[in-house]
Design an enzyme around this catalytic site. Structure first.
Site, PDB file in Angstrom:
ATOM      1  N   SER A  36      -0.802  -3.034   0.804  1.00 45.48           N
ATOM      2  CA  SER A  36       0.386  -3.482   1.530  1.00 45.48           C
ATOM      3  C   SER A  36       0.050  -3.746   2.986  1.00 45.48           C
ATOM      4  CB  SER A  36       1.474  -2.404   1.450  1.00 45.48           C
ATOM      5  OG  SER A  36       2.545  -2.669   2.320  1.00 45.48           O
ATOM      6  N   TYR A  93       4.676   6.314   1.597  1.00 43.38           N
ATOM      7  CA  TYR A  93       4.194   5.089   0.966  1.00 43.38           C
ATOM      8  C   TYR A  93       3.123   4.440   1.839  1.00 43.38           C
ATOM      9  CZ  TYR A  93       4.383   0.432  -1.189  1.00 43.38           C
ATOM     10  OH  TYR A  93       4.063  -0.754  -1.807  1.00 43.38           O
TER      11      TYR A  93
END
Length: 247
Positions: A140, A153
């Site tokens: 990400s 996350y």
């Protein structure tokens, strides 16, 4: 890396980015295997795709992963691409007292990093038998510019980024190439709670992945990830502020 006539495993392939990757690969003459925890949703996804097999499997479950690896060895001995797309994020939270950050981050680290490490290790013997093979880890933009609202996350994807770099170096003299796909905010159900409707379509992420594979681009920066990455190279602090500017 060729993008046709492969046998491809995609974890978390029933929706979002995983489904779009499966769709684009299946349309280019690849044999695709998608996995997920929800049998009904998985079968519905496979019914919409060409050349696709659905296998119910939870990447966070050791017994499920063992069964999956055995099945792949028996039924798909030609497997040569693994796309680690399955991920988990708790509802948005911040690193403050009373939030139970340990439990939230533990679940995120387990699914987003440790489960990927386990599956890759178990599949490497099969991948090493192929003339050409690839592992794709979906990380990400928050791998290098973490978000204040999804800290666990972000940390788990930073771990996946570091792991991808080390694995790439480790496997440099083998048939296995290691790619990392780094999307920004994407408009999927997965990202709904953090404003996913403002994100790019998952089809763009899938298209950029195929382009990156074709051109042996081992770190694939999708959309504005490329801009944040360049900012990060010049000033990590400015990149951090840019990603959290509206929070």
């Amino acid at each position: 890396m060729k993008t046709s006539n492969n046998t491809v495993l995609i974890t978390g392939g029933s929706a979002g980015i995983g489904f779009e990757i499966a769709q684009q690969l299946s349309e280019q003459g690849n044999q695709v295997i998608i996995t997920g925890r929800n049998a009904e949703r998985l079968q519905a996804a496979a019914a919409r795709l060409k050349n696709t097999t659905a296998i119910v499997s939870d990447v966070s479950s050791q017994s499920d992963v063992t069964k999956l690896v055995n099945q792949l060895n028996e039924q798909f001995p030609q497997l040569n691409i693994v796309i680690n797309n399955a991920g988990y994020s708790s509802s948005p939270y911040r690193l403050l007292p009373g939030v139970d950050t340990f439990e939230k981050a533990s679940a995120e680290i387990h699914t987003n990093y440790l489960s990927v490490l386990r599956l890759n290790e178990l599949l490497l013997p099969l991948l090493n038998k192929q003339a050409q093979a690839a592992i794709v880890n979906v990380s990400s933009i928050v791998s290098f510019a973490p978000s204040i609202d999804i800290p666990g996350y972000s940390i788990s994807k930073a771990a996946l980024h570091a792991y991808s770099r080390v694995l790439r170096l480790t496997l440099k003299d083998t048939p296995v190439r290691v790619f990392e796909l780094m999307p920004p905010l994407v408009n999927t159900e997965f990202s709904k709670e953090i404003g996913g409707e403002k994100g790019i379509p998952p089809s763009q992420v899938a298209a950029d992945l195929l382009d990156g594979l074709k051109n042996d681009n081992y770190e694939i920066h999708v959309g504005n990830t490329a801009d944040i990455y360049q900012l990060y190279l010049s000033s990590p602090e400015n990149a951090l502020q840019a990603l959290n500017s509206n929070k």
